[in-house]
Scaffold this active site. Structure first.
Site, PDB file in Angstrom:
ATOM      1  N   ASN A 148       0.832  -1.206   0.000  1.00 60.14           N
ATOM      2  CA  ASN A 148       0.000   0.000   0.000  1.00 60.14           C
ATOM      3  C   ASN A 148       0.868   1.257   0.000  1.00 60.14           C
ATOM      4  OD1 ASN A 148       0.928   0.312   2.633  1.00 60.14           O
ATOM      5  ND2 ASN A 148      -0.972  -0.373   3.579  1.00 60.14           N
ATOM      6  N   SER A 191      -2.730  -0.781 -10.825  1.00 60.71           N
ATOM      7  CA  SER A 191      -2.636  -1.750 -11.921  1.00 60.71           C
ATOM      8  C   SER A 191      -3.261  -1.185 -13.201  1.00 60.71           C
ATOM      9  CB  SER A 191      -3.335  -3.042 -11.517  1.00 60.71           C
ATOM     10  OG  SER A 191      -3.056  -4.065 -12.436  1.00 60.71           O
ATOM     11  N   GLN A 248      -8.467  -5.970 -14.372  1.00 62.73           N
ATOM     12  CA  GLN A 248      -7.626  -4.988 -13.684  1.00 62.73           C
ATOM     13  C   GLN A 248      -8.462  -4.017 -12.871  1.00 62.73           C
ATOM     14  OE1 GLN A 248      -4.171  -5.414 -13.691  1.00 62.73           O
ATOM     15  NE2 GLN A 248      -5.121  -7.256 -14.527  1.00 62.73           N
ATOM     16  N   HIS A 291      -9.096  -4.661  -9.130  1.00 59.25           N
ATOM     17  CA  HIS A 291      -8.049  -4.494  -8.117  1.00 59.25           C
ATOM     18  C   HIS A 291      -8.384  -3.354  -7.167  1.00 59.25           C
ATOM     19  CE1 HIS A 291      -4.919  -7.375  -8.959  1.00 59.25           C
ATOM     20  NE2 HIS A 291      -4.976  -7.122 -10.246  1.00 59.25           N
ATOM     21  N   GLU A 297       1.275  -1.307 -18.164  1.00 57.56           N
ATOM     22  CA  GLU A 297       1.769  -2.455 -17.404  1.00 57.56           C
ATOM     23  C   GLU A 297       1.455  -3.752 -18.161  1.00 57.56           C
ATOM     24  OE1 GLU A 297       1.132  -4.390 -12.938  1.00 57.56           O
ATOM     25  OE2 GLU A 297      -0.362  -3.022 -13.766  1.00 57.56           O
ATOM     26  N   HIS A 298       0.184  -3.954 -18.496  1.00 60.15           N
ATOM     27  CA  HIS A 298      -0.257  -5.125 -19.252  1.00 60.15           C
ATOM     28  C   HIS A 298      -0.810  -4.661 -20.597  1.00 60.15           C
ATOM     29  CE1 HIS A 298      -1.043  -6.103 -14.917  1.00 60.15           C
ATOM     30  NE2 HIS A 298      -0.345  -7.179 -15.244  1.00 60.15           N
ATOM     31  N   ASP A 308      -0.803 -13.376 -14.858  1.00 64.16           N
ATOM     32  CA  ASP A 308      -0.781 -13.092 -13.425  1.00 64.16           C
ATOM     33  C   ASP A 308      -0.460 -14.324 -12.594  1.00 64.16           C
ATOM     34  OD1 ASP A 308      -1.202 -10.405 -13.369  1.00 64.16           O
ATOM     35  OD2 ASP A 308      -3.329 -10.494 -12.871  1.00 64.16           O
ATOM     36  N   GLU A 311      43.734  14.961 -16.898  1.00 57.71           N
ATOM     37  CA  GLU A 311      42.772  15.248 -15.833  1.00 57.71           C
ATOM     38  C   GLU A 311      43.445  15.829 -14.586  1.00 57.71           C
ATOM     39  OE1 GLU A 311      40.558  11.698 -15.019  1.00 57.71           O
ATOM     40  OE2 GLU A 311      39.391  11.835 -16.876  1.00 57.71           O
ATOM     41  N   HIS A 348      47.529   8.714 -10.579  1.00 56.65           N
ATOM     42  CA  HIS A 348      46.958   7.754 -11.524  1.00 56.65           C
ATOM     43  C   HIS A 348      47.958   7.495 -12.665  1.00 56.65           C
ATOM     44  CE1 HIS A 348      43.169   8.502  -9.487  1.00 56.65           C
ATOM     45  NE2 HIS A 348      42.563   7.606 -10.248  1.00 56.65           N
TER      46      HIS A 348
END
Length: 437
Positions: A221, A244, A266, A269, A334-335, A368, A422, A427
């Site tokens: 949630n 969803s 969906q 949901h 999403e789908h 799913d 640089e 280095h």
């Protein structure tokens, strides 16, 4: 009760404004939730198990004198598996086998270490290793989701993760046997009856009882989403999931009742879920609306479906299927169902979606539960730049470099030149010391 998705036409002058308005959804969390979550995280970090027990009593109504009362043993998970109906056991095992097979193929395709040697003998490559310990959050408030256990735990197990710690809220102590059975089938290492921000905090920071994990996956949630966002950096997370979504591209060849039910799948949901139909066939859109009207009264969650479709749903008439594909890419759902006689004709045009379901017989609900690919998918347009949960989310990559003596002569000169440019003399000198005079 009526469900009236907005009707739009792409050839209307006001389409763009209406389209943007229908897609708009704010991911911003309520300020009060953010503050409450911050307080809970800080408290768990400071007081550990004591804070977790207190919040579990307060929010879940679950009384426990110690954390031992909130941990589920392997025997309890196995017992749950053995006591559920035979049909449920067989369905769980069949779904798990398909999910496992898919993710094993995914690991072979993208999750193996590799290396090569170049002409001077220098070895270069990539070492792929699994995370040591992950936490999976399984929702358990309004409904129970054994499928989420499979989809989170199985790819972690296939990746080679050493420990999988599951947390699942059990309000008033009500344990769902199918969720516990799924944990047994999927190979969960330890399981706790914890939920909310306090569960995320326990996984992220560790307590005397709950081990600290390297990454947290799984939906929840607004409190869970906020907590995951706040602990990112201390641990990894999979994504911040929004409501969803389903988008159906239809050429008019699929029975309207099938598409209406897919939109319902969906919408049921929650009220913020989004269901959209794109089709170039006006008569077919009318038929789908008629199916919605006819089928809605038969649905146990009719009130939620009606609010979702009316508040966020849309039936959109396009000029043709090509335009429908272009709009789908803008939405990045999403789908995505391609409900067409020729789904493979349109699939190459579709660039952005969490999962693409090809053909009239491929309902989103199969994905799913048991098709095989993961159902944890990017939402709210994030499929433009992110991917479904997979084996790769439970692995990390280390670069391998072994420079030969001959290679150091060539690479040292290149590195020194760039390092001096640089202004990093150490280095440069480190590279030059390995160059033969």
């Amino acid at each position: 009760m009526k469900a009236t998705p907005v009707r739009l036409r792409t050839d209307s002058a006001d389409f763009e404004a209406a389209f943007r308005d229908r897609l708009h959804w704010s991911a911003e969390t309520d300020v009060a939730i953010e503050q409450r979550v911050a307080d809970i995280l800080a408290d768990v970090q400071a007081r550990g198990d004591a804070a977790v027990l207190e919040y579990t009593r307060r929010f879940d109504g679950l009384q426990a004198d110690s954390m031992a009362g909130l941990e589920l043993s392997q025997d309890e998970l196995k017992a749950a598996f053995e006591t559920i109906p035979t049909a449920q056991r067989e369905a769980l095992e069949a779904a798990a086998a398909r999910v496992r097979r898919y993710h094993e193929a995914q690991r072979k395709a993208s999750g193996e270490s590799w290396s090569y040697r170049d002409e001077d003998g220098t070895l270069l490559g990539q070492k792929v290793t699994p995370l040591d310990r992950v936490g999976i959050y399984v929702p358990g408030g309004k409904a129970a989701y054994p499928s989420s256990v499979l989809m989170n735990a199985i790819p972690a197990r296939v990746a080679g993760v050493g420990e999988i710690i599951m947390v699942v809220p059990t309000p008033q102590g009500a344990r769902n046997p199918l969720v516990l059975a799924a944990a047994h089938v999927a190979g969960v290492t330890r399981a706790f009856t914890l939920g909310g921000a306090q569960a995320v905090a326990a996984l992220a920071y560790g307590t005397a009882t709950v081990p600290k994990v390297d990454k947290i996956t799984g939906p929840g949630n607004a409190y869970v989403a906020s907590a995951k966002k706040r602990v990112f950096g201390t641990v990894g997370i999979d994504m911040i999931a929004g409501p969803s979504e389903i988008l159906v591209l239809a050429d008019g060849s699929t029975p309207p009742d099938w598409v209406a039910m897919d939109l319902f799948s969906q919408a049921e949901h929650d009220e913020l879920a989004q269901s959209i139909l794109l089709s170039p066939d006006a008569a077919y859109i009318d038929a789908v609306q008629a199916a919605i009207d006819r089928l809605l009264p038969t649905m146990p969650r009719a009130e939620i479906i009606a609010k979702s479709l009316t508040g966020r749903g849309a039936l959109i008439l396009t000029r043709d299927m090509e335009e429908a594909c272009a709009i789908s890419n803008r939405i990045a759902p999403e789908h995505l169902e391609v409900s067409s006689r020729e789904p493979h004709r349109w699939e190459p045009l579709l660039r952005h979606a969490g999962a693409i379901f090809l053909g009239a017989y491929t309902s989103e609900s199969l994905g799913d539960y048991c098709a095989g690919p993961n159902h944890v998918l990017p939402t709210s347009g994030t499929a433009r730049f992110s991917s479904p949960l997979g084996v790769y989310d439970f692995q990390k990559r280390s670069s391998l470099i072994e420079v030969s003596e001959a290679g150091a002569q060539t690479l040292g000169k290149i590195a020194a030149e760039l390092a001096y440019g640089e202004g990093l003399q150490a280095h440069a000198r480190a590279a030059e010391m390995r160059i033969k005079p």
